[in-house]
Design a protein around this motif. Structure first.
Motif: not given
Length: 397
Positions: A47-51, A89-91
């Motif tokens: 889960v990389a929809k973050n900083n 899940s990214s950007g």
């Protein structure tokens, strides 16, 4: 949930198979060509929809850097006949289910709707279903990649009203009580948390029926995560996953860093022993009434406001505690923790924020010294509170 192996092998004439999906009404059905199950499939749930993701600075694009390490491991023969699946899940991209193939390339198995919420129970369940359908195996391992906040029950609500893993956007997280419901009965041989603060007794106890082994950190971990190039072969050994070596690899990767980045706590826990930890803790807590005093501040694993203290150090610092009961709890913890490592301090060289590590039993705990403490961050929702800590408050009624 049932294993897909038997239906695929029993009815080879049904080629290809069509599987329904609940990920979105506009999604086409999956067309599945049955394949023989492998010994183990590992899913990295990222889960990389973050900083932790950056479209601007490649050196800070940590999700893609870790995927490159996975590709390196695969190209070097690290899959060992197993399969490596990544939910990414990214950007601003729609989430994808990707396979890292033996030659180190990527194959997209599925794309999910852009509106998917990766920290929702429904999405994680869908991804697990898809993984077990598309990459059948005798058992599965899962790596949970994102930010982490341990036991804190302040994530998005699910139905029924249970209310922490991940960070999607600015605030959405998954509560550990929800994760336990999702991961139970999934044939998992291990859970590896590549994120912060998940090595709490509250998290371990909540997930004790989900996998026989859990790897996690009691403290913050720097943004680099674990060494995937070194650890993927450990996860996919032909026998039992070599989790002890994976833990050592992760620790070594941080211990050889310099300055503030030489910071790490990590431990491997056998979940079948956690009922013994709970029994020993309840036996000790049954003598304690709220409020009570502690002789000094126990070992902490966070700078500033703290929800994470060393479990064994804490119980030994409760004023007038029965020493034999404290020793029994410490022994139960030692039996549960297969291995543990820590650097001498957390965030060294930062002057005011450095935390010295004087003791590290392998599990943190939250300290409840008043009824108000138990009301914070949904603590009363947790099984550890209900089965163990609540006895202290009941003594005070």
């Amino acid at each position: 949930m049932y294993k897909i192996i038997s239906p695929l092998l029993a009815f080879p004439a049904l080629l290809p198979l069509v599987a329904c999906s609940s990920a979105g009404n506009d999604e086409p059905p999956l067309i599945i060509d049955p394949v023989d199950p492998v010994h183990r499939t590992v899913l990295v749930y990222m889960v990389a929809k973050n900083n932790l993701h950056s479209d601007i600075y490649p050196e800070e694009d940590y999700d893609h850097l870790d995927i490159k390490e996975m590709q390196q491991a695969a190209a070097a023969g690290g899959l060992n006949g197993g399969r490596l699946i990544v939910y990414h899940s990214s950007g601003n991209e729609a989430p994808k289910l990707i396979e890292i193939t033996p030659d180190g390339s990527q194959e997209i198995l599925r794309t999910y709707p852009a509106s998917s919420v990766s920290v929702s129970a429904s999405q994680m369940e869908q991804v697990l279903d898809d993984t077990q359908l598309l990459a059948p195996a005798s058992d599965y391992g899962i790596v949970l990649w994102s930010h982490g906040s341990g036991w804190l029950e302040d994530g998005i609500e699910q139905l029924p009203l249970t209310r922490s893993f991940g960070l999607e956007g600015s605030s959405s997280t998954m509560n550990i009580s929800v994760m336990a419901d999702v991961l139970r009965n999934r044939d998992l041989s291990f859970i590896y948390f590549d994120c912060c603060f998940m090595a709490s007794v509250e998290v371990f106890y909540e997930l004790r029926e989900c996998a026989p082994y859990i790897v996690a950190s009691a403290s913050e971990l720097p943004v680099y995560g674990m060494d995937y190039a070194a650890n993927i072969p450990c996860f996919l050994t032909s026998g039992e996953p070599d989790l002890k070596q994976a833990v050592k690899n992760t620790f070594d990767s941080y211990d050889r860093r310099e300055g503030e980045w030489r910071t790490c706590t990590i431990s491997l826990v056998e979940t079948s022993t956690l009922d013994n930890v709970a029994a020993a803790a309840r036996n000790l807590y049954s003598d304690i009434s709220i409020p009570y005093n502690i002789t000094s501040v126990p070992q902490r694993f966070l700078r500033g406001t703290n929800y994470y203290y060393d479990l064994s150090d804490y119980v030994n610092k409760i004023e007038k505690v029965d020493a034999s009961k404290a020793d029994a709890l410490s022994d139960a913890v030692d039996n549960a923790v297969i291995c543990k490592y820590n650097t001498p301090s957390l965030w060294p060289g930062t002057q005011f924020d450095e935390v010295k590590i004087n003791t590290h039993c392998g599990m943190s705990t939250y300290i409840v010294r008043s009824a108000g403490d138990a009301d914070k961050k949904g603590y009363r929702n947790l099984k550890w509170y209900k089965d163990v800590v609540s006895v202290m408050l009941n003594n005070s009624l």
